[in-house]
Design an enzyme around this catalytic site. Structure first.
Site, mmCIF file in Angstrom:
data_model
loop_
_atom_site.group_PDB
_atom_site.id
_atom_site.type_symbol
_atom_site.label_atom_id
_atom_site.label_comp_id
_atom_site.label_asym_id
_atom_site.label_seq_id
_atom_site.Cartn_x
_atom_site.Cartn_y
_atom_site.Cartn_z
ATOM 1 N N LYS A 18 -33.114 9.951 -0.392
ATOM 2 C CA LYS A 18 -32.041 10.700 -1.075
ATOM 3 C C LYS A 18 -31.652 11.919 -0.233
ATOM 4 O O LYS A 18 -32.384 12.307 0.679
ATOM 5 C CB LYS A 18 -32.526 11.126 -2.463
ATOM 6 C CG LYS A 18 -33.680 12.121 -2.434
ATOM 7 C CD LYS A 18 -34.307 12.268 -3.820
ATOM 8 C CE LYS A 18 -35.450 13.280 -3.783
ATOM 9 N NZ LYS A 18 -36.280 13.224 -4.991
ATOM 10 N N ARG A 54 -38.183 16.029 -17.367
ATOM 11 C CA ARG A 54 -36.901 15.862 -16.702
ATOM 12 C C ARG A 54 -36.357 14.537 -17.216
ATOM 13 O O ARG A 54 -36.193 14.391 -18.420
ATOM 14 C CB ARG A 54 -37.112 15.895 -15.166
ATOM 15 C CG ARG A 54 -35.858 16.174 -14.392
ATOM 16 C CD ARG A 54 -36.135 16.399 -12.894
ATOM 17 N NE ARG A 54 -36.620 15.196 -12.208
ATOM 18 C CZ ARG A 54 -36.879 15.156 -10.898
ATOM 19 N NH1 ARG A 54 -36.704 16.217 -10.135
ATOM 20 N NH2 ARG A 54 -37.310 14.031 -10.338
ATOM 21 N N HIS A 108 -43.012 10.531 -12.821
ATOM 22 C CA HIS A 108 -42.974 11.510 -11.726
ATOM 23 C C HIS A 108 -43.910 12.667 -12.046
ATOM 24 O O HIS A 108 -43.921 13.157 -13.168
ATOM 25 C CB HIS A 108 -41.528 12.005 -11.557
ATOM 26 C CG HIS A 108 -41.267 12.699 -10.256
ATOM 27 N ND1 HIS A 108 -41.712 12.219 -9.048
ATOM 28 C CD2 HIS A 108 -40.596 13.845 -9.971
ATOM 29 C CE1 HIS A 108 -41.318 13.034 -8.075
ATOM 30 N NE2 HIS A 108 -40.644 14.034 -8.605
ATOM 31 N N ARG A 114 -44.282 6.251 -3.424
ATOM 32 C CA ARG A 114 -42.886 6.694 -3.403
ATOM 33 C C ARG A 114 -42.748 8.056 -2.700
ATOM 34 O O ARG A 114 -42.222 8.996 -3.269
ATOM 35 C CB ARG A 114 -42.458 6.829 -4.868
ATOM 36 C CG ARG A 114 -41.020 6.471 -5.181
ATOM 37 C CD ARG A 114 -40.801 6.487 -6.685
ATOM 38 N NE ARG A 114 -41.100 7.744 -7.299
ATOM 39 C CZ ARG A 114 -41.842 7.922 -8.407
ATOM 40 N NH1 ARG A 114 -42.333 6.885 -9.048
ATOM 41 N NH2 ARG A 114 -42.073 9.119 -8.881
ATOM 42 N N TYR A 146 -23.526 43.007 9.438
ATOM 43 C CA TYR A 146 -23.034 43.424 8.122
ATOM 44 C C TYR A 146 -24.085 44.250 7.387
ATOM 45 O O TYR A 146 -25.276 43.926 7.433
ATOM 46 C CB TYR A 146 -22.752 42.200 7.247
ATOM 47 C CG TYR A 146 -21.544 41.383 7.617
ATOM 48 C CD1 TYR A 146 -20.262 41.934 7.611
ATOM 49 C CD2 TYR A 146 -21.686 40.037 7.945
ATOM 50 C CE1 TYR A 146 -19.157 41.142 7.929
ATOM 51 C CE2 TYR A 146 -20.581 39.247 8.260
ATOM 52 C CZ TYR A 146 -19.323 39.815 8.251
ATOM 53 O OH TYR A 146 -18.251 39.047 8.553
ATOM 54 N N CYS A 169 -25.139 36.094 9.374
ATOM 55 C CA CYS A 169 -23.725 35.921 9.013
ATOM 56 C C CYS A 169 -23.443 34.438 8.748
ATOM 57 O O CYS A 169 -24.326 33.607 8.852
ATOM 58 C CB CYS A 169 -22.828 36.412 10.140
ATOM 59 S SG CYS A 169 -23.254 38.044 10.767
ATOM 60 N N ASP A 206 -21.661 32.248 10.519
ATOM 61 C CA ASP A 206 -21.718 31.356 11.685
ATOM 62 C C ASP A 206 -22.609 31.872 12.806
ATOM 63 O O ASP A 206 -22.727 31.225 13.845
ATOM 64 C CB ASP A 206 -20.308 31.177 12.253
ATOM 65 C CG ASP A 206 -19.308 30.852 11.171
ATOM 66 O OD1 ASP A 206 -19.602 29.938 10.377
ATOM 67 O OD2 ASP A 206 -18.273 31.521 11.091
HETATM 68 C C1 LIG Z 1 -37.642 13.099 -4.743
HETATM 69 C C2 LIG Z 1 -38.493 12.179 -5.481
HETATM 70 C C3 LIG Z 1 -39.635 11.623 -4.880
HETATM 71 C C4 LIG Z 1 -40.143 12.044 -3.538
HETATM 72 O O1 LIG Z 1 -40.770 13.306 -3.639
HETATM 73 P P1 LIG Z 1 -41.615 13.902 -2.434
HETATM 74 O O2 LIG Z 1 -42.259 15.093 -3.000
HETATM 75 O O3 LIG Z 1 -40.619 14.250 -1.359
HETATM 76 O O4 LIG Z 1 -42.538 12.848 -2.009
HETATM 77 C C5 LIG Z 1 -40.331 10.651 -5.580
HETATM 78 N N1 LIG Z 1 -39.935 10.280 -6.807
HETATM 79 C C6 LIG Z 1 -38.877 10.828 -7.434
HETATM 80 C C7 LIG Z 1 -38.508 10.373 -8.811
HETATM 81 C C8 LIG Z 1 -38.123 11.794 -6.801
HETATM 82 O O5 LIG Z 1 -37.074 12.342 -7.423
#
Ligand SMILES: *Cc1c(COP(=O)(O)O)cnc(C)c1O
Length: 376
Positions: A39, A137, A171, A231, A272, A319, A321
């Protein structure tokens, strides 16, 4: 790269990603699948090149956050299974099915919408059920008083026509954090996840081919939680291996160049807000990188970057850039010299700590103006 374009770039080592993949793979139980999280443009490393590499290396699954990210991969020639971790409006059910993209299901109402859409088309959508075991979540509620209702809802979702329940996942909130309390929380989440799945089998005769819960933290710290698939995201890109257990290598080097150098008298304010004032005669270089490239402005005056022969402290407000560095003690650094913001010589943690954030955020922040250069 064209020399004229030599402003700021991100060097990506696909070889290091492959080597990290191999190192993680080697720790997995026999038969455990590997899902690579790609992602957010593969955490800034480039979703398509990283996915191509993973596909060739034999990874089993990819995950992205939304349909656009999944379609970018399909249009780029990725044929392996892809899971969308976030929400997709049910009106895109046909796109999901026709492109063999699996969809996360986080509640019964959404399952019903996808089911209706798929049934109308006379097709089937592959789904992964998401359980909320303590992250609060996405996902079906299933802890405490919600347990029975959660079971009933997941069973109903899986029995709907037009849906193939291939997977189920959850998760973790603190699997990457040390301490007894965090370990206990993670073990509680895992226990809830596995007993819930067991009850789905017992009470609803619902079974899943792929049960998965291990993000990077759990893949590293709780190998017994690998189940049917891990994952990881961050580990793949070479971070999060705090004790160096796996010997992972960082895969991105953010590099910029010195545009100009000037000598200032003592008492000269820089940038700045005049937040830095020279206290002696100083040799100040201007770098061709700023917050529009992804450098956090909040790290102004707090970091050093790697140059040939040492580290140059950053001076004054960053800044949009550009930003300035002190080259007073580094006469060998000249206009055109390369400066590593983070990478193999300057750990990304130096910058993320100074900015009060985590490597994830810095990697994702490297903006689209910064060309990705693939070394191998
Ligand atoms: C982003 C994400 C992961 C990966 O997380 P890491 O900490 O980068 O390994 C795994 N599962 C879900 C649902 C996520 O949103």
């Amino acid at each position: 790269m064209d020399d004229l374009q030599k402003r700021t770039w991100a060097e990506i080592s696909l070889k290091n990603i492959k080597s990290n993949y191999d190192a993680i793979r080697a720790t997995l139980p026999h038969g455990c699948r590997f899902l690579g999280v790609v992602k957010a443009d593969a955490y800034g490393h480039g979703a398509l090149p990283v996915s191509m590499m993973l596909q060739e290396a034999g990874a089993d699954y990819l995950a992205v956050s939304c349909l656009d990210e999944a379609m970018e991969l399909r249009q780029g020639g990725i044929t392996m299974p892809i899971l969308i971790l976030g929400h997709t409006p049910p009106k895109y059910t046909e796109t999901l099915i026709d492109n063999n993209i699996s969809q996360t299901i986080s509640c019964l109402a959404k399952a019903e919408e996808y089911s209706a859409a798929a049934s109308k088309l006379g097709k089937e959508l592959k789904i992964h059920i998401k359980l909320d075991t303590g992250m609060s979540r996405l996902g079906f509620l299933c802890s405490g008083d919600h347990y029975e209702e959660g079971l009933k809802n997941v069973i109903s979702a899986c029995r709907l026509p037009g849906l193939i329940h291939e997977g189920i996942y959850t998760h973790f909130a603190v699997s990457d954090e040390e301490g007894e309390e965090n370990e206990e929380y993670t073990r509680e989440q895992f226990k809830l996840f596995t007993s819930f799945i067991e009850d789905l089998g017992k009470k609803g005769d619902i079974h899943f081919e792929i049960r998965h819960c291990a993000n990077s933290g759990a893949t590293l710290n709780y190998p017994e939680m690998a189940l049917d698939m891990v994952r990881p995201g961050l580990l793949l890109y070479g971070y999060g291996d705090s004790k160096g257990k796996l010997g992972l290598k960082p895969c991105m080097r953010l590099v910029t160049t010195v545009s100009t150098i000037k000598i200032y008298e003592p008492g000269t304010s820089v940038s700045y807000g005049r937040r830095y004032v020279t206290d002696k005669k100083e040799r100040i270089g201007v770098l061709a990188i700023g917050y529009a490239d992804g450098l956090p402005r909040i790290s102004s005056n707090k970091c050093s970057y790697a140059v040939s022969g040492g580290f140059a402290p950053q001076r004054g407000s960053i800044c949009m850039d550009m930003c300035m560095i002190d080259l007073s003690d580094l006469p060998q650094v000249d206009v055109g010299s390369e400066v590593e913001i983070f990478g193999e010589n300057n750990s990304i943690y130096n910058i993320s700590d100074a900015a009060g954030t985590i490597p994830y955020e810095l990697l994702c922040a490297v903006s689209k103006r910064v060309p990705r250069v693939y070394k191998d």
